[in-house]
Structures are given as C-alpha cells and as structure tokens.
Scaffold this active site. Structure first.
Site, PDB file in Angstrom:
ATOM      1  N   ALA A  12      31.493  75.056  10.720  1.00 21.11           N
ATOM      2  CA  ALA A  12      30.721  75.508   9.564  1.00 21.11           C
ATOM      3  C   ALA A  12      29.545  74.574   9.281  1.00 21.11           C
ATOM      4  CB  ALA A  12      31.625  75.585   8.334  1.00 21.11           C
ATOM      5  N   ALA A  15      30.458  71.687   7.038  1.00 18.21           N
ATOM      6  CA  ALA A  15      31.205  70.649   7.762  1.00 18.21           C
ATOM      7  C   ALA A  15      30.256  69.800   8.590  1.00 18.21           C
ATOM      8  CB  ALA A  15      32.257  71.290   8.656  1.00 18.21           C
ATOM      9  N   TYR A  58      41.578  77.595  16.335  1.00 17.76           N
ATOM     10  CA  TYR A  58      42.128  76.841  15.213  1.00 17.76           C
ATOM     11  C   TYR A  58      43.582  76.473  15.493  1.00 17.76           C
ATOM     12  CZ  TYR A  58      38.117  79.131  12.955  1.00 17.76           C
ATOM     13  OH  TYR A  58      36.875  79.597  12.658  1.00 17.76           O
ATOM     14  N   LYS A  97      36.909  74.132  -1.359  1.00 16.95           N
ATOM     15  CA  LYS A  97      37.117  74.892  -2.585  1.00 16.95           C
ATOM     16  C   LYS A  97      36.465  76.284  -2.438  1.00 16.95           C
ATOM     17  CE  LYS A  97      32.712  74.285  -3.338  1.00 16.95           C
ATOM     18  NZ  LYS A  97      31.809  75.446  -3.191  1.00 16.95           N
ATOM     19  N   ARG A 166      28.751  83.879   0.885  1.00 16.40           N
ATOM     20  CA  ARG A 166      28.830  83.881  -0.571  1.00 16.40           C
ATOM     21  C   ARG A 166      28.353  85.207  -1.152  1.00 16.40           C
ATOM     22  NH1 ARG A 166      27.440  79.255   1.548  1.00 16.40           N
ATOM     23  NH2 ARG A 166      28.483  77.302   0.929  1.00 16.40           N
ATOM     24  N   ASP A 178      32.371  79.828  -5.867  1.00 23.58           N
ATOM     25  CA  ASP A 178      31.624  78.798  -5.142  1.00 23.58           C
ATOM     26  C   ASP A 178      31.306  77.589  -6.008  1.00 23.58           C
ATOM     27  OD1 ASP A 178      30.242  77.697  -2.917  1.00 23.58           O
ATOM     28  OD2 ASP A 178      28.341  78.414  -3.726  1.00 23.58           O
TER      29      ASP A 178
END
Length: 322
Positions: A12, A15, A58, A97, A166, A178
């Site tokens: 991401a 990240a 993952y 979050k 988003r 968000d």
C-alpha cells in the site's frame, strides 16, 4: 527477543510512505518480509530495506517463521479478517485504522488477543506523539479550568481520485472511517471521557459514500463539534476551550506532512505558551511502543478497548443520521 521482525500485508502507498520507513528507523525493529504479487510495487520497499524478502501472498507472510509481527494496511473491510488470521497464525498485529467497521466486531479480536497472549492493536499513531500527551496533561491537570467545548476539524479533498478506496462503499470508504477516528479519538484520549449522546449529525454522501460529516456530541460537562470531509480544502485544527483558557493544537494529525507540531496554551492576561516538537515522528514512536509491548515492557498505550470506544462513537453518529 531482540529485533522485532516485521511483515507487511500488501504494498500500500501508506505503508511505502510512512510505516515501512518507520519500521526501518525504529529501534529494535526490522522490515523482514513484504507480501505482494507485483514485483514492481516491491522495489520502493527494497530501497528502504535491501535485505527484505518478498513473498507473493499474504498467507505466505503469516506462514513465515521469520516474521514476529505483521502490519496490515489493507482496505478497511478486510481489517478484521486479516487481523484474526494473523493472530491465529501466531503473529503480533498492528492494523491500520479503523480496525473494524462496527464496534461489536472488535469483541472477537479482543478475545483472540487475550486467548493467544499476542499484542494486537490499531495503528492509531497520534497518542504516541508528545504533543497530545502535553495537551492531555494540560486539560486533565486543570490548566484551562473546566473544559466546556472541543472543536476538531480534519479535511482534505480527494474528489479528483474516484478510484481511491476511500471513495468506495464496498471497501469501507468515507471520511468518518478514515479521519473521524482522529477528531473523535483525540477528544476521548485527552479527556478520558466517553460521549453521552449525539445532539446533531449532518452526513453528506456522494454515490453512497459518506464524504462529509459534521456532528455535535454531548460529553459530561462539554460538547464536541467534529467536522471531517474528503471534499474540502486540506485543513486540521483542534481547540479545547475551557472556563479559564484555550488550548490549540495546530497540526494534530499528520505533522511533518501538513504542517509542524505545535500546541498553544492561551490564558487571559498572560503570554501564550507555545510548545513545538520539531523532528518528532509519531510513526516511529508507535513502532517502538509496539515492540516494547511485544518484549513484555510497558503495555501498549492504545489497546483494542480504546479503538473499540472510538468505533462505538462513530457508530453513534451513524445512528443519529436524519
């Protein structure tokens, strides 16, 4: 255990820009494994940590015996599932979050955390920043008398990026999930109080996605006005207005990106007290606090119970929509 060996689920942007550099910079932490099927996306992470290995799923990260903890920056609706899977795989978990879309979803994660004895937490970085610890000390220490009102604003504009997660309902998009965690959570952190009821909620949507929410919440003795938006000029500011003074947090949520970390204490008849925090990186502090908790040192300062309280607050606002 010395260094905490981290794995990241997915390449991401957040990240890449913030958490991978923080893991690299934090004491006793090392970026060990990245899970992505796209080698091109792995290249910027390798530039941060040349010894990092790349696996193509993952599940492979979770199965890796050389991974102690995982960071999860996946879309919001996947957070509960992959936090659960990581705990079941014996990994400590730091999840972006919001860690869940509803407060009751966190119950199972708390139970699994307790059952496994692992550290599991939401990546709510602002509580690690000394500016918020200073504000909490001022408010709870009575520096501004009785707290009467909090005004918290966090806005940005991603209207030009319709593909952004988003802006997608199915991925848990919206300004409240968000950034509402910041306007609502910072108030809970500073005061140690929980909202009693929602007095007003104006929720605006585009194509089913909540893009702007203004809410008024009643606490014991004070009110909070929270404004979050993904359709307004970028701005952030928080004020705590008391009977004897005012505290202003200039850049409360992403200092060093939007602006500098500075808090101001204004008391009648006195020069405004200004405290600045140059160079402080709350992402690095968050990783170091998490590592300390994994090693059995001080408990992690933002447990899942705190995150559940903020999500319950968001749930209250959803429930108050006209």
């Amino acid at each position: 255990m010395t260094d905490i060996r981290w794995g990241i689920l997915g390449a991401a942007k957040f990240a890449r820009q913030h958490l991978a550099p923080a893991i690299h910079a934090a004491r006793q932490s090392r970026l060990a494994v990245l899970g992505t099927s796209d080698p091109a996306k792995a290249a910027p992470f390798r530039a941060i940590e040349s010894t990092m290995r790349v696996v193509d799923s993952y599940d492979a990260v979770l199965a890796d015996p050389e991974v102690d903890a995982v960071y999860i920056p996946l879309p919001n609706t996947l957070h509960v599932e992959w936090t659960r899977k990581a705990l079941e795989a014996g990994k400590h978990v730091l999840c972006e979050k919001p860690i869940a879309m509803r407060a009751d979803e966190i119950d199972a994660l708390i139970a699994l955390r307790d059952q496994t004895g692992l550290v599991a937490a939401e990546a709510y970085m602002i509580v690690h920043h000394p500016q918020w610890q200073q504000v909490r000390d001022w408010v709870q220490g009575g520096a501004i008398g009785d707290l009467l009102r909090v005004n918290a604003t966090f806005t940005y504009d991603n209207s030009g990026d319709p593909a952004n997660i988003r802006n997608t309902v199915d991925l848990g998009g919206g300004s409240l999930p968000d950034i509402g965690v910041y306007t609502l959570g910072c108030t809970r952190f500073v005061t140690g109080q929980e909202p009693e009821r929602i007095l007003y909620a104006d929720i605006r949507r585009e194509n089913g996605v909540e893009v702007t929410t203004e809410a008024l919440a009643q606490f014991d003795g004070f009110t909070l006005t929270s404004l979050t938006s993904m359709r307004m000029t970028p701005h952030q500011n928080v004020t705590f207005h008391g009977s004897a003074g005012v505290i202003e947090v200039v850049t409360g949520f992403n200092p060093q990106v939007h602006g500098h970390a500075e808090v101001r204490l204004a008391l009648p008849g006195q020069p405004t007290q200004i405290v600045q925090f140059p160079g402080v990186n709350h992402y690095v502090l968050q990783i170091e606090a998490f590592g300390a908790a994994v090693r059995g040192e001080p408990a992690y300062p933002c447990p899942l119970e705190f995150s559940q309280g903020t999500q319950a607050f968001i749930d209250m606002i959803w429930g108050a929509e006209k």
